[in-house]
Write a protein that holds these residues in place. Structure first.
Motif, mmCIF file in Angstrom:
data_model
loop_
_atom_site.group_PDB
_atom_site.id
_atom_site.type_symbol
_atom_site.label_atom_id
_atom_site.label_comp_id
_atom_site.label_asym_id
_atom_site.label_seq_id
_atom_site.Cartn_x
_atom_site.Cartn_y
_atom_site.Cartn_z
ATOM 1 N N GLN A 1 -1.696 -29.727 11.807
ATOM 2 C CA GLN A 1 -1.357 -28.423 12.393
ATOM 3 C C GLN A 1 0.044 -27.985 12.053
ATOM 4 O O GLN A 1 0.309 -26.812 11.832
ATOM 5 C CB GLN A 1 -1.518 -28.493 13.900
ATOM 6 C CG GLN A 1 -2.904 -28.869 14.293
ATOM 7 C CD GLN A 1 -3.023 -29.144 15.754
ATOM 8 O OE1 GLN A 1 -2.038 -29.145 16.469
ATOM 9 N NE2 GLN A 1 -4.227 -29.380 16.200
ATOM 10 N N PHE A 2 0.960 -28.956 12.004
ATOM 11 C CA PHE A 2 2.337 -28.597 11.702
ATOM 12 C C PHE A 2 2.435 -27.956 10.330
ATOM 13 O O PHE A 2 3.056 -26.905 10.157
ATOM 14 C CB PHE A 2 3.207 -29.849 11.769
ATOM 15 C CG PHE A 2 4.637 -29.605 11.414
ATOM 16 C CD1 PHE A 2 5.446 -28.901 12.281
ATOM 17 C CD2 PHE A 2 5.154 -30.080 10.238
ATOM 18 C CE1 PHE A 2 6.758 -28.662 11.963
ATOM 19 C CE2 PHE A 2 6.477 -29.840 9.918
ATOM 20 C CZ PHE A 2 7.282 -29.134 10.775
ATOM 21 N N ALA B 1 1.112 -24.388 10.370
ATOM 22 C CA ALA B 1 2.010 -23.402 10.966
ATOM 23 C C ALA B 1 3.191 -23.130 10.049
ATOM 24 O O ALA B 1 3.593 -21.983 9.844
ATOM 25 C CB ALA B 1 2.497 -23.889 12.316
ATOM 26 N N PHE C 1 -3.561 -17.830 4.184
ATOM 27 C CA PHE C 1 -4.245 -18.056 5.457
ATOM 28 C C PHE C 1 -5.377 -19.053 5.294
ATOM 29 O O PHE C 1 -5.547 -19.952 6.124
ATOM 30 C CB PHE C 1 -4.795 -16.742 6.000
ATOM 31 C CG PHE C 1 -3.867 -16.104 6.940
ATOM 32 C CD1 PHE C 1 -3.816 -16.504 8.254
ATOM 33 C CD2 PHE C 1 -3.001 -15.128 6.515
ATOM 34 C CE1 PHE C 1 -2.937 -15.937 9.124
ATOM 35 C CE2 PHE C 1 -2.116 -14.564 7.379
ATOM 36 C CZ PHE C 1 -2.079 -14.966 8.687
ATOM 37 N N MET D 1 -0.106 -35.049 12.545
ATOM 38 C CA MET D 1 0.644 -34.497 13.670
ATOM 39 C C MET D 1 2.136 -34.575 13.399
ATOM 40 O O MET D 1 2.600 -35.376 12.591
ATOM 41 C CB MET D 1 0.321 -35.285 14.936
ATOM 42 C CG MET D 1 -1.077 -35.078 15.406
ATOM 43 S SD MET D 1 -1.313 -33.399 15.918
ATOM 44 C CE MET D 1 -3.067 -33.330 15.954
ATOM 45 N N ILE D 2 2.867 -33.783 14.122
ATOM 46 C CA ILE D 2 4.282 -33.646 13.807
ATOM 47 C C ILE D 2 5.061 -34.925 14.058
ATOM 48 O O ILE D 2 6.006 -35.227 13.339
ATOM 49 C CB ILE D 2 4.871 -32.461 14.583
ATOM 50 C CG1 ILE D 2 6.327 -32.293 14.242
ATOM 51 C CG2 ILE D 2 4.674 -32.594 16.051
ATOM 52 C CD1 ILE D 2 6.836 -30.967 14.573
ATOM 53 N N GLU D 3 4.628 -35.740 15.030
ATOM 54 C CA GLU D 3 5.382 -36.960 15.325
ATOM 55 C C GLU D 3 5.334 -37.915 14.139
ATOM 56 O O GLU D 3 6.365 -38.425 13.680
ATOM 57 C CB GLU D 3 4.828 -37.661 16.569
ATOM 58 C CG GLU D 3 5.075 -36.948 17.868
ATOM 59 C CD GLU D 3 3.990 -35.968 18.200
ATOM 60 O OE1 GLU D 3 3.039 -35.854 17.394
ATOM 61 O OE2 GLU D 3 4.081 -35.314 19.245
ATOM 62 N N ILE E 1 2.261 -20.894 7.218
ATOM 63 C CA ILE E 1 2.199 -19.484 7.603
ATOM 64 C C ILE E 1 3.611 -18.913 7.736
ATOM 65 O O ILE E 1 3.913 -17.827 7.220
ATOM 66 C CB ILE E 1 1.452 -19.345 8.959
ATOM 67 C CG1 ILE E 1 -0.012 -19.670 8.793
ATOM 68 C CG2 ILE E 1 1.628 -17.951 9.506
ATOM 69 C CD1 ILE E 1 -0.808 -18.588 8.198
ATOM 70 N N ILE E 2 4.490 -19.657 8.406
ATOM 71 C CA ILE E 2 5.818 -19.110 8.669
ATOM 72 C C ILE E 2 6.577 -18.899 7.373
ATOM 73 O O ILE E 2 7.134 -17.832 7.120
ATOM 74 C CB ILE E 2 6.615 -20.055 9.600
ATOM 75 C CG1 ILE E 2 5.980 -20.105 10.972
ATOM 76 C CG2 ILE E 2 8.049 -19.588 9.729
ATOM 77 C CD1 ILE E 2 6.593 -21.123 11.868
#
Lengths: 359, 152
Positions: free
Chosen positions: B32-33, B36, B20, B109-111, B39-40
């Motif tokens: 952010q991607f 996440a 975490f 960012m994911i893009e 975590i997943i």
């Protein structure tokens, strides 16, 4: 971020929090009412009109029961279990878009706790964490039945998460965005994803049943085999938290379903209503009323899915464990991959062909 | 805390906490991607399996086996060496100068991540996926029941 924006955000998050709790609370009442309706009996009708105060009475009962911790249990983890379950259940509702925007004094307020770039991944991550509450609680009880229930829950959640993620990928390929707000606004004008992704929707809803540990996938708490499953040793409000977390999960997954597949706060004829309202009340009040109608529609959809959960609960018997695993790994995952391939082909070839034909 | 806990379950839970914190760092770096997915994948799947196995093995809370002095000395030597190497590497590393004007805040960012992975690093990406596929097939082969063998 200035103070006004900050306080608005805080207020939004608080409202979302309270709404989630309230809906989960009344889901317990609705569950009994629906059960009563389906089994041709009355359901709760003593506390308040139509039994409406029943959840409060239950909560009072839960609070005043003896808070019991078994002697051989691991005390801290025993307490941490229900807390974790509740925490992860509540976290997910932060990114759900409940409606478009409110306008007042030049501020645009999103009816969404946090508008995040990775909204759906966030939900997915929180759902993935949800299993810890059950596992920790089940293990800490120091009871074989609890442990078995916890392990069943964990394996079931992991297995179905895979299929769930794969069915989500098809949606993400279509909308090319991970943000829930973006996904909803793309479904504007009757352009709902359910029409493009019926297979994905079926896979997703099956997996969300499994993730919430609802019948027909409630093997972690199957009382004929496991006494009470992972919460055998729990009593009083800790048990209450576990049960409550399940209802919150149910609400969140219903909301996610209606956001992803049923257009969230969009409804047919929305633009017409919007122009009528803004003509009648001006851009501010009219806009706000239109947003409220959208939110009401969103809650209507969500409540329908909660009802659907209950409907299924009293209709379908429980699966056997090997059937559950076979369904998850051998049917849903290949179907989801097939769905991804179809969607990819459609996005690449069919969509340009149709747009060329329409022009 | 991961290392010094006596109970393996506690160790696993602390490790989850560590993941975490790692995700928190990713978010601070505006990736952010990555946060996440961390975590997943780690907290959500791998650590659950860890916990799973440990719970199965550790039902009786049996006494931990006594470790003799040789093990302790060996562990200390290995740990100390790793520390020395890390420290040396840290000293030798030249930190590139940070230029705020050229910094693209959207890089995590994911893009941009997708563009990078599927355009510039397509071959390594595909090779990694083949490697994972091979590992998966191997795991299925190992876990498969032999013909004629019945477990239940």
């Amino acid at each position: 971020m200035d103070l006004i924006e900050f306080s608005i955000k805080t207020a939004t998050i608080f409202v979302v929090f309270v709404l989630t709790l309230l809906i989960a609370m009344y889901s317990t009442w609705a569950e009994r009412k629906v059960a009563g309706f389906i089994q041709d009996r009355m359901g709760p009708n003593r506390a308040g009109p139509g039994g409406l105060l029943q959840p409060l009475a239950d909560a009072g009962k839960m609070f005043f029961k003896e808070d019991f911790i078994p002697a051989l249990a691991n005390k801290w983890l025993f307490i941490a279990g229900p807390c974790l379950a509740m925490l992860t259940a509540l976290l997910a509702s932060a990114v759900i878009p409940f409606g478009s925007t409110f306008r007042f004094n030049g501020h645009e307020v999103n009816l969404q706790g946090v508008e995040s770039n990775i909204g759906i991944l966030y939900v997915f991550g929180v759902v993935a964490l949800g299993v810890y509450g059950i596992m920790v609680g089940g293990w800490a009880s120091n009871n074989k039945f609890s442990l078995l229930g916890a392990i069943r829950a964990a394996s079931q959640n992991i297995s179905y998460e895979v299929a769930m993620g794969l069915s989500l990928i098809a949606i993400l390929m279509m909308s090319s965005s991970l943000s829930l707000g973006e996904i909803v606004s793309q479904q504007h004008g009757g352009n709902w994803n359910i029409f493009y992704q019926p297979l994905g929707f079926i896979i997703f809803i099956t997996c969300s049943f499994a993730e919430c540990n609802r019948v027909p996938f409630d093997l972690p708490e199957c009382e004929t085999e496991l006494v009470g499953g992972y919460h055998t040793e729990y009593g009083s409000m800790k048990l209450g938290f576990y049960l409550f977390a399940e209802y919150i999960n149910m609400f969140v997954s219903s909301a996610i379903i209606s956001v992803l597949y049923f257009g969230g706060y969009n409804y047919p004829g929305m633009d017409w209503v919007y122009t009528q309202l803004t003509d009648a009340f001006g851009t501010q009040t009219g806009h706000n009323i239109a947003t409220l109608i959208g939110t009401a529609v969103f809650f209507g959809k969500t409540l329908f899915f909660i009802f659907f959960y209950m409907w299924v609960r009293w209709t379908i018997p429980r699966f056997r464990y090997d059937q559950l695993m076979n369904l998850g790994w051998k049917k849903l995952i290949p179907l989801a991959i097939f769905n991804i391939i179809i969607t990819g082909a459609a996005v690449l070839f069919l969509k340009p062909a149709i747009t060329a034909w329409l022009n | 805390m991961v290392v010094i806990s006596r109970n393996p379950i506690h160790s696993v839970l602390y490790l989850i906490l560590t993941f975490f914190s790692l995700s928190g760092h990713y978010i601070l770096l505006n990736a952010q991607f990555l946060a996440a997915v961390n975590i997943i994948v780690y907290a959500g799947a791998i650590m659950v399996l860890f916990l799973f196995v440990i719970m199965f093995l550790n039902i009786k809370q049996d006494q931990e086996e006594t470790k003799n002095n040789l093990t302790k000395i060996a562990a200390a030597v290995v740990g100390g060496t790793v520390f020395v190497i890390l420290f040396g590497a840290y000293r030798k590393t030249a930190i590139p100068a940070f230029n705020p004007d050229q910094f693209d805040s959207q890089i995590g960012m994911i893009e941009s991540l997708g563009n990078l992975l599927f355009r510039d690093y397509l071959l390594p990406f595909e090779l990694a996926s083949i490697l994972l596929l091979v590992a998966m097939v191997g795991a299925v082969m190992l876990g498969k029941r032999e013909i004629g063998e019945r477990h239940f």
